[in-house]
Design an enzyme around this catalytic site. Structure first.
Site, PDB file in Angstrom:
ATOM      1  CE1 TYR A 174      13.166   5.949   4.579  1.00 25.69           C
ATOM      2  CE2 TYR A 174      14.232   6.118   2.270  1.00 25.69           C
ATOM      3  CZ  TYR A 174      14.256   5.525   3.657  1.00 25.69           C
ATOM      4  OH  TYR A 174      15.644   5.501   4.137  1.00 25.69           O
ATOM      5  CB  THR A 175       7.026   6.461  -2.019  1.00 24.55           C
ATOM      6  OG1 THR A 175       7.463   5.312  -2.624  1.00 24.55           O
ATOM      7  CG2 THR A 175       8.098   7.403  -2.231  1.00 24.55           C
TER       8      THR A 175
END
Length: 738
Positions: free
Chosen positions: A120-121
């Site tokens: 997600y990052t």
């Protein structure tokens, strides 16, 4: 099938060799940073992988999962979690003074929250990070094969800025550890420039520039300059850091305390939890509440118990009991340029960095000089080709082996001929002599500059200094990231105990303690005891009238004293709370509960027949574990602790012998077993009483109070056996039959 070759070796030696190999691997490849770039291998591989992915500060972000995949696939054959945790820390503004990675997404918080999953990052390098790898493509550092030999990785980074001291480092290896706090980059650059100008400078000169650590979370360093200097001189020490706070005025003369910065590496959520537990346990009576109003900035609100509380005293009590004041360790254990780990002082670390930069500038200059020489050789050949263009073109078109012919006819080198042959005919026709001459002239000037740098150490150090100044200008004190965050304020610690009773409203209370050890307090004096309820099978044992500002002494049967603030005792008409929740009394009984009065003499007596006098100031306990005053032999207990309010003492034991003697015969002690009060043979002391000889000796027998004025028959010396008590004395051999 080949037989396995078995070699007999000493087990101890084999174990020793393997453990040594493991220890060295841990030290060199995992735990300790290199003094030159301040990085461990995992950091170096991670940043180099990002460079290869071209994640420049002005480029787009890439998923962290992609970065981690490249790191573990190409350079670092370890778990993805360890690599991702490293990436996350390098992006956290509260962990690194100068973050090396620009993260997008949830990268955790100062509360200790974990970062989002790597899928997600996203991330990319920061400007600071690019300085670490600046000129890495100009043969400034050595490369070595990766773990599988399929690629190359840098042994060290060029490091244009002193990352080790700027961002700090920490790690634990086998038999050694490192803990280096972060510092201000502007101050480090000042120190480096001074060291270039004055190579023989000493540590004291450096400390004039580097005042102390500069933490990303701010705070206040409260140690004296001498303590900081000693740590920098030896490479080992510790520093105390306090939270930054301010008093915020409210309406009606009230106020609240706002904490805006907390010590480095202290998790805010755990700090709040720590204070909340102290509030619940009534350890910080000057505080009534704490709440977290933090957003992207720290804001912890502490409400005082009363507006009359001095905020400085409130905070001092919190500093002593919580991580609002923290101790930061300093242990500058690093791997030197010779690959040997050792503890260095701040001067040695800065010198190592400068030698590294000297080497980088030398290698870069050599690389550029060789490139220029190579280009000059080519330009010389191109000029010959320009002057003989038609012949060159004819040879290229007509000859099968033009290379040898051109080298023979025009006295060209192999490099020059290769350059000419690799140039398109169309481009050869467009060659202009003046362009070649101009480029040749410019390169010769650059060559002269580089040769001067390589041949003249002063010129080389000028370049090193110039590059340090460039870094200082870009990230100096006048920039947002470069401004100093941690300040200094010398605070002298004292052992003075804050008198918290000064902030408690004085009100009368009645303290009730049951036989089973349940304690509570009721408002007022002269309480109607008939209305008091106890647990089933329990009954009253001690009733004590006091005030909320009083300190209460609790004496256990093992001779240990405990101290409670009366205001902290459970209030209300319930059954109260167990004394075991308030003090660590264990399974011992309560001998007595009394109000503390300064400089009051107390008489302690044990069932073995011994006792002594002690000043009430000596029995005050500062902790929940209490203070051991009377040493009681196994099988015996402390039977009494009485205030000395008379001139005589009466003793009686299982032998039913009564002895009266002057209380002056008992010595005053601070602790111990005491002296013999009454002599027994196969019996124990059961009770004592202090009284005035003029008033006579009294006792209570089944509710009837008897006073004996004629006590001459029972008078004796301390340590005597005594005589049978008078008629009507309680059969339980105590001064009260209850």
């Amino acid at each position: 099938m080949k037989e396995a070759k078995v070699e007999n070796i000493d087990f101890g030696n084999a174990l020793s060799e393997r453990y040594l190999a493991y220890a060295l691997s841990t030290i060199m490849s995992r735990s300790l940073p290199d003094v030159r770039d301040g990085l461990k291998p995992v950091h170096r591989r991670l940043l180099y992988a990002m460079l290869q992915l071209r994640l420049e500060p002005n480029s787009g972000y890439k998923k962290c999962a992609r970065v981690v995949g490249d790191v573990i696939g190409k350079y670092h054959p370890h778990g993805d979690v360890a690599v991702y945790d490293t990436l996350v820390r390098l992006a956290q503004h509260f962990s690194l003074r100068y973050p090396l990675i620009d993260g997008q997404g949830n990268f955790g918080s100062i509360d200790g929250d974990n970062a989002a999953a790597m899928r997600y990052t996203e991330s990319r390098m920061t400007d600071i990070c690019t300085l670490l790898m600046e000129d890495i493509d100009k043969d400034t550092v050595d490369f070595r094969p990766t773990y599988d030999g399929s690629d190359l990785e840098p042994v060290i980074m060029p490091a244009s800025f002193p990352n080790l001291l700027a961002n700090g480092s920490e790690g634990i290896a086998v038999g050694m550890a490192t803990n280096i706090p972060p510092h201000n980059l502007h101050e480090l650059c000042d120190a480096l420039i001074h060291l270039i100008n004055h190579p023989k400078a000493e540590i004291n000169d450096i400390i004039n520039f580097v005042k102390g650590p500069d933490f990303p979370t701010g705070g206040i360093i409260i140690d004296k300059a001498e303590v900081i200097n000693a740590a920098y001189t030896t490479g080992r020490g510790s520093l105390r850091v306090r939270s930054r706070w301010e008093k915020e005025e409210l309406s009606y003369g009230t106020y609240q305390i706002v904490v805006t910065e907390i010590p480095y590496q202290v998790q805010k959520s755990k700090l709040i939890e720590q204070i909340a537990i102290l509030l619940k346990d009534k350890k910080i009576p000057l505080v009534s509440n704490i709440r977290d109003e933090s957003t992207d900035i720290i804001r912890l609100v502490i409400e005082p118990r009363d507006r009359g509380c001095d905020p400085q005293i409130v905070m001092e009590s919190l500093f002593k009991l919580t991580n609002l004041e923290s101790r930061i360790q300093l242990n500058m254990n690093v791997i030197g340029s010779n690959n040997v780990p050792r503890v260095m002082n701040i001067l040695e670390i800065l010198q190592e960095f400068l030698y590294h930069r000297q080497n980088i500038v030398t290698r870069r200059s050599t690389y550029l000089l060789n490139k220029i020489k190579h280009r000059l050789e080519i330009l010389k050949g191109l000029r010959i080709a320009y002057l003989n263009l038609d012949e060159i073109i004819k040879i290229i078109r007509e000859e099968d082996e033009p290379k040898a012919i051109m080298m023979e006819w025009f006295k060209l080198t192999e490099i020059q001929v290769e350059a000419i042959l690799n140039t398109r005919l169309r481009s050869l026709r467009k060659l202009e002599e003046q362009e070649i001459i101009n480029e040749h002239s410019n390169l010769q000037k650059q060559q002269a500059i580089l040769e001067e740098i390589l041949n003249n150490p002063k010129e080389l150090w000028k370049i090193v200094k110039k590059e340090i100044k460039t870094v200082q200008t870009k990230f100096g004190l006048n920039t947002v990231i470069g401004a100093r965050r941690t300040s200094f304020e010398e605070v002298t610690l004292t052992n003075q105990v804050v008198d918290i009773t000064a902030f408690i409203t004085k009100e009368p209370i009645t303290i009730i303690c049951s036989k089973m050890g349940w304690v509570r307090s009721l408002k007022g004096h002269n309480t109607d005891l008939s209305t008091i309820k106890y647990k089933e099978g329990d009954a009253e044992k001690f009733i004590l009238e006091a005030y909320t500002t009083d300190k209460i002494l609790i004496v256990s049967s093992e001779g240990r004293f405990f101290t409670l603030l009366a205001d902290n005792i459970s209030k209300g008409k319930g059954t109260g709370e167990s004394i075991k929740l308030l003090v660590d009394i264990g399974n011992n009984d309560i001998t007595n509960i009394l109000v503390y009065k300064p400089d009051q003499l107390l008489l302690l007596a044990s069932s073995v027949g011994k006792g002594f006098l002690v000043n009430s100031n000596e029995v005050m306990a500062q902790t929940k574990t209490g203070k051991q005053i009377m040493n009681v032999p196994d099988g015996h207990v402390c039977i009494a602790c009485l205030p000395v309010n008379g001139d005589s003492i009466a003793c009686i034991g299982e032998s039913r012998k009564l002895l009266v003697f002057n209380i002056d015969e008992i010595p005053e002690m601070k602790k111990g077993q005491g002296v013999t009060l009454q002599k027994f043979k196969n019996a124990k002391l059961l009770d004592i009483k202090i009284f005035n000889k003029e008033d006579g000796l009294g006792w209570n027998n089944n509710g009837k109070v008897k006073l004996e004025k004629n006590i001459v028959a029972f008078l004796g010396k301390r340590g005597s056996t005594g005589k049978l008590p008078p008629m009507g004395f309680p059969k339980n051999n105590r001064f009260s039959s209850y």
